[in-house]
Motif scaffolding. Sequence first.
Motif, PDB file in Angstrom:
ATOM      1  N   VAL B   6       0.843  -1.193   0.000  1.00 21.25           N
ATOM      2  CA  VAL B   6       0.000   0.000   0.000  1.00 21.25           C
ATOM      3  C   VAL B   6       0.877   1.242   0.000  1.00 21.25           C
ATOM      4  O   VAL B   6       1.865   1.312   0.731  1.00 21.25           O
ATOM      5  CB  VAL B   6      -0.879   0.051   1.280  1.00 21.25           C
ATOM      6  N   GLU B   7       0.533   2.201  -0.848  1.00 17.78           N
ATOM      7  CA  GLU B   7       1.172   3.512  -0.714  1.00 17.78           C
ATOM      8  C   GLU B   7       0.112   4.597  -0.794  1.00 17.78           C
ATOM      9  O   GLU B   7      -0.801   4.533  -1.610  1.00 17.78           O
ATOM     10  CB  GLU B   7       2.277   3.727  -1.763  1.00 17.78           C
ATOM     11  N   ILE B   8       0.235   5.551   0.112  1.00 21.66           N
ATOM     12  CA  ILE B   8      -0.690   6.681   0.141  1.00 21.66           C
ATOM     13  C   ILE B   8       0.138   7.951  -0.009  1.00 21.66           C
ATOM     14  O   ILE B   8       1.037   8.214   0.798  1.00 21.66           O
ATOM     15  CB  ILE B   8      -1.491   6.731   1.455  1.00 21.66           C
ATOM     16  N   ILE B   9      -0.146   8.687  -1.078  1.00 21.17           N
ATOM     17  CA  ILE B   9       0.685   9.841  -1.404  1.00 21.17           C
ATOM     18  C   ILE B   9      -0.207  11.055  -1.616  1.00 21.17           C
ATOM     19  O   ILE B   9      -1.252  10.967  -2.248  1.00 21.17           O
ATOM     20  CB  ILE B   9       1.492   9.551  -2.684  1.00 21.17           C
ATOM     21  N   THR B  10       0.212  12.184  -1.049  1.00 23.79           N
ATOM     22  CA  THR B  10      -0.477  13.435  -1.352  1.00 23.79           C
ATOM     23  C   THR B  10       0.493  14.331  -2.112  1.00 23.79           C
ATOM     24  O   THR B  10       1.654  13.987  -2.281  1.00 23.79           O
ATOM     25  CB  THR B  10      -0.910  14.159  -0.068  1.00 23.79           C
ATOM     26  N   GLY B  11      -0.013  15.481  -2.542  1.00 19.60           N
ATOM     27  CA  GLY B  11       0.840  16.422  -3.255  1.00 19.60           C
ATOM     28  C   GLY B  11       2.047  16.847  -2.445  1.00 19.60           C
ATOM     29  O   GLY B  11       3.064  17.224  -3.002  1.00 19.60           O
ATOM     30  N   GLU B  12       1.930  16.798  -1.125  1.00 21.61           N
ATOM     31  CA  GLU B  12       3.023  17.304  -0.296  1.00 21.61           C
ATOM     32  C   GLU B  12       4.010  16.231   0.127  1.00 21.61           C
ATOM     33  O   GLU B  12       5.175  16.505   0.338  1.00 21.61           O
ATOM     34  CB  GLU B  12       2.477  17.975   0.975  1.00 21.61           C
ATOM     35  N   ARG B  13       3.520  15.005   0.310  1.00 16.87           N
ATOM     36  CA  ARG B  13       4.436  14.010   0.876  1.00 16.87           C
ATOM     37  C   ARG B  13       3.887  12.601   0.687  1.00 16.87           C
ATOM     38  O   ARG B  13       2.747  12.409   0.269  1.00 16.87           O
ATOM     39  CB  ARG B  13       4.646  14.270   2.369  1.00 16.87           C
ATOM     40  N   VAL B  14       4.727  11.634   1.038  1.00 15.32           N
ATOM     41  CA  VAL B  14       4.296  10.244   1.098  1.00 15.32           C
ATOM     42  C   VAL B  14       3.780  10.029   2.509  1.00 15.32           C
ATOM     43  O   VAL B  14       4.529  10.106   3.473  1.00 15.32           O
ATOM     44  CB  VAL B  14       5.466   9.287   0.800  1.00 15.32           C
ATOM     45  N   VAL B  15       2.481   9.773   2.636  1.00 16.38           N
ATOM     46  CA  VAL B  15       1.891   9.688   3.972  1.00 16.38           C
ATOM     47  C   VAL B  15       2.094   8.305   4.567  1.00 16.38           C
ATOM     48  O   VAL B  15       2.358   8.151   5.758  1.00 16.38           O
ATOM     49  CB  VAL B  15       0.371  10.007   3.916  1.00 16.38           C
TER      50      VAL B  15
END
Lengths: 290, 150
Positions: B6-15
């Motif tokens: 699983v990877e969760i990524i936002t515009g600012e960072r890898v959460v």
Amino acid sequence: MPTPREIRRRISSIKNTSQITRAMEMVAASKMRRAQQAVTASRPYSERLRLMIGDLAAMAAGAEEQAEFPLLERREIKRSQVMLITADRGLAGAFNSNVIRHGLQFMREREEGFENIDMVAIGRKGRDFMTRFGQPLVADFTNMPDRLSIDDVRPMIQIASEDFIAGKVDAVYAVYTQFINTLRQEPRVLQILPIEPPEDTGEARDYIFEPDPTTVLNALLPRYIEVQIYQTLLESVASEHSARMVAMRNATDNAKEIQDELTMTYNKARQAQITAEVSEIAAGAVAQQR
Amino acid sequence: MAKLSVEIITGERVVYEESDVDMVVAPGADGALGLLPSHAPLFTLLSLGEMRVIKSGEEQSLAVFGGFLEIADDHIRILADAAERAEEIDVDRAEVARERAVSRKSEGTSATEDMMRAELAMRRSMVRLKISRRRQGRQGGGGSSAQSPN
């Protein structure tokens, strides 16, 4: 040979200059750190989004779907829009001139010709150049904040996608500076519109879509443009501060060198003066003894 | 048995980034989605809500606020508009935000756009509050009973 006093004045003036360049170097260094962090932090998102679009490329590229997705529509390019991303300030070495030169070269090679290019200037340096150059601007954005958020780029996105969808322009390009590392930045051109789906990387999979393919792509594609424009701006900001820091460090080093040289000349001049004085006094004393 | 990554990524960072995950529950646009290994390739929009990741009997919960989810070859890729891990949620701030949003909504005179923003802010803060409350409840009640086997 200049008098010692003149030399001393030059030394102190160069010292002042080097203090200023040193201060600018420090400021640029701290801004650079933040900008570099921002650009590296946002890269994974845009790369993954690219991969996602790549996974859907087969579907997105299907001819019958293109009519449904205006952002993908490829047509003959009669008029295009070029976003030139520069800095608001100078004193960053060749940063601004490099990206402007690259942009001009790109525009010169376009078949539609200068008069059919809508110019959007982001950054004061690019705007001032294009005004002097005589290329009319459809929009300009200056005084961008140091800490960019995606909301700051919304207006640019709006101009690009509205003009494209309305058929005013048939392609949108961004000319920006790609940040590679502190010492290297490269001016580049990126096609923003129409969206060029990246090469399909994996095997074509049969995706299940929720709620449905059209809704998903209609949400994904605008997001992709946003992120791409945002990313090019972040790259440019990181490049700008890096270039400025390096330029100011060089300036400080050069000032130091000139200062050393001048100090040497000053000492020589001072010694020559003293020698001259001593020999004058000696000569005077000898003359009086006669 | 196969596991999920699983990877969760936002515009600012890898959460969030994790492998060997057993199950993921995500707030899909058409309702909650339970994702297990060997899931068919799926592409969905996300709404805002709680996302749970279950790994070796332990559950981690996150707040996700819209975005995209793709699952293919046991790899889940989430590009969220915004996301926070449960432990990152600032409960006090969420509480204040919720009250502000509720009062702005009850005033009800402002433009529709403002109303929509207030509604969204309220939903966001409620997701945050729900997740952090559950986390606290779990910590106070069961303690660290759910130990990972290895």
